[in-house]
Design an enzyme around this catalytic site. Structure first.
Site, PDB file in Angstrom:
ATOM      1  N   LYS A  54       8.120  -2.933  -9.702  1.00  0.00           N
ATOM      2  CA  LYS A  54       7.956  -1.356  -9.095  1.00  0.00           C
ATOM      3  C   LYS A  54       9.190  -0.912  -8.195  1.00  0.00           C
ATOM      4  O   LYS A  54       9.977   0.011  -8.099  1.00  0.00           O
ATOM      5  CB  LYS A  54       6.965  -0.750  -8.580  1.00  0.00           C
ATOM      6  CG  LYS A  54       5.956  -0.783  -8.898  1.00  0.00           C
ATOM      7  CD  LYS A  54       4.493  -0.161  -8.474  1.00  0.00           C
ATOM      8  CE  LYS A  54       2.904  -0.003  -9.603  1.00  0.00           C
ATOM      9  NZ  LYS A  54       1.621   0.334  -8.991  1.00  0.00           N
ATOM     10  N   GLN A  98      -1.453   0.033  -4.178  1.00  0.00           N
ATOM     11  CA  GLN A  98      -1.271  -0.279  -4.752  1.00  0.00           C
ATOM     12  C   GLN A  98      -3.604  -1.312  -4.935  1.00  0.00           C
ATOM     13  O   GLN A  98      -4.220  -1.113  -4.399  1.00  0.00           O
ATOM     14  CB  GLN A  98      -1.179  -1.354  -5.243  1.00  0.00           C
ATOM     15  CG  GLN A  98      -1.454  -2.825  -6.432  1.00  0.00           C
ATOM     16  CD  GLN A  98      -0.504  -2.382  -7.657  1.00  0.00           C
ATOM     17  OE1 GLN A  98       0.038  -1.231  -7.766  1.00  0.00           O
ATOM     18  NE2 GLN A  98      -1.352  -2.541  -8.553  1.00  0.00           N
ATOM     19  N   ASP A 121       0.539   9.057  -8.290  1.00  0.00           N
ATOM     20  CA  ASP A 121      -0.965   8.062  -8.888  1.00  0.00           C
ATOM     21  C   ASP A 121      -1.200   9.588  -9.911  1.00  0.00           C
ATOM     22  O   ASP A 121      -2.257   8.782 -10.489  1.00  0.00           O
ATOM     23  CB  ASP A 121      -1.413   7.406  -8.019  1.00  0.00           C
ATOM     24  CG  ASP A 121      -1.305   5.634  -9.152  1.00  0.00           C
ATOM     25  OD1 ASP A 121      -0.955   5.534  -9.801  1.00  0.00           O
ATOM     26  OD2 ASP A 121      -1.763   4.467  -8.243  1.00  0.00           O
TER      27      ASP A 121
END
Length: 294
Positions: A54, A98, A121
């Site tokens: 990422k 995460q 997200d």
């Protein structure tokens, strides 16, 4: 005739290039450099690889990348304090924690602490609720990628009979809303659905996100259907090493489907690319400038 293989690598690379072009434009015209903060708690090897990827792709797109690595035994209050600082940081436009989190940390509490405007997200209840009611929202990256992949095969998904196998908050549930927005007719099924094979076989567009290796067989697939395989499962290979497979029995499905995503090289490639899209969109919204053209 074997199925058309939907190449996620090529499609994701094109999307990243378009994001980079838009990042350059907003930087030039508005002095805006989108910033993505990724928080990793613990040292799960797969998560560490994913976070590195990422960061690399964020920087390659011309964005600012902020990494925060915390020990696995970090108290929840310390994690929440960090999120509060990132919420207030004007250089950070997207925040991603995460998952999965180590034992002892409450995932929903952590998600709820993220500013919905920076929730790239798409998991905050406000974003989930906006998506469910047809309002503009930051959308989970993997479902967004699935829609983009499907639309490389079909100019429009309108009127298609779409079947989703899997009902997670991360993939299955948001996929329902995105497909409804495309005017598809949507059925959501899961591992406990009765007559699952028959339901799958009615699908013009079959999206597999159930997390069971090669569960969906060729006999479950309508001839000519488009198959989007979200599954990423590690199983022992013939050489004794683990190999990645999807939720669909890929080799046999190739002979039945009209188009199919491979694993690896399909949906997974799109997830980070769509994270960049979300970060760019969030940055523009927070700056009060027009939405980017991606």
């Amino acid at each position: 005739m074997p199925a058309k293989i939907i190449d996620g690598k090529i499609i994701a690379a094109d999307l990243r290039a378009r994001v980079a072009g838009e990042v350059a434009r907003v930087s030039r015209d508005h002095g805006l450099v989108p910033g993505l903060a990724v928080v990793l708690v613990g040292n799960d090897p797969a998560s560490e690889v994913y976070v590195r990827n990422k960061a690399k792709q964020t920087e390659a797109a011309g964005m600012a990348s902020f990494e925060h690595k915390l020990a696995a035994d970090t108290p929840q209050k310390d994690l929440l304090t960090l999120i509060a600082k990132l919420n207030a940081d004007t250089n950070v436009h997207g925040i991603l924690v995460q998952l999965p989190l180590p034992t002892g940390l409450d995932t929903q509490t952590v998600i709820n602490a993220i500013d919905p405007a920076k929730d790239v997200d798409g998991l905050h209840p406000i974003n989930a609720g906006r998506l469910a009611t047809g309002l503009p929202a930051l959308t989970p990256c993997t479902p967004l990628g699935c829609i983009i992949l499907a639309k490389t095969v079909h100019d429009s998904l309108e009127g298609m009979n779409a079947v989703i196998v899997g009902r997670s908050n991360l993939v299955g549930r948001p996929l329902v809303q995105l497909l409804l927005n495309e005017n598809a007719t949507v059925t959501i099924a899961h591992s406990r659905t009765r007559d699952l094979a028959d339901i799958c076989k009615r699908a013009d567009l079959l999206l597999a996100a159930v997390g069971k290796p090669e569960m969906i067989k060729a006999s479950w697939i309508k001839p000519g259907a488009t198959v989007i395989d979200v599954g990423i499962n590690r199983i022992p290979g013939a050489d004794g090493k683990n190999k990645l497979v999807g939720d669909v029995a890929y080799q046999e499905a190739l002979e039945v489907a009209g188009a199919i995503t491979p694993v690896p090289g399909g949906v997974g490639q799109m997830t980070v690319a769509c994270l960049l899209v979300n970060t760019l969109r969030a940055a523009c919204a927070l700056k009060g400038i027009a939405a980017p053209g991606v």
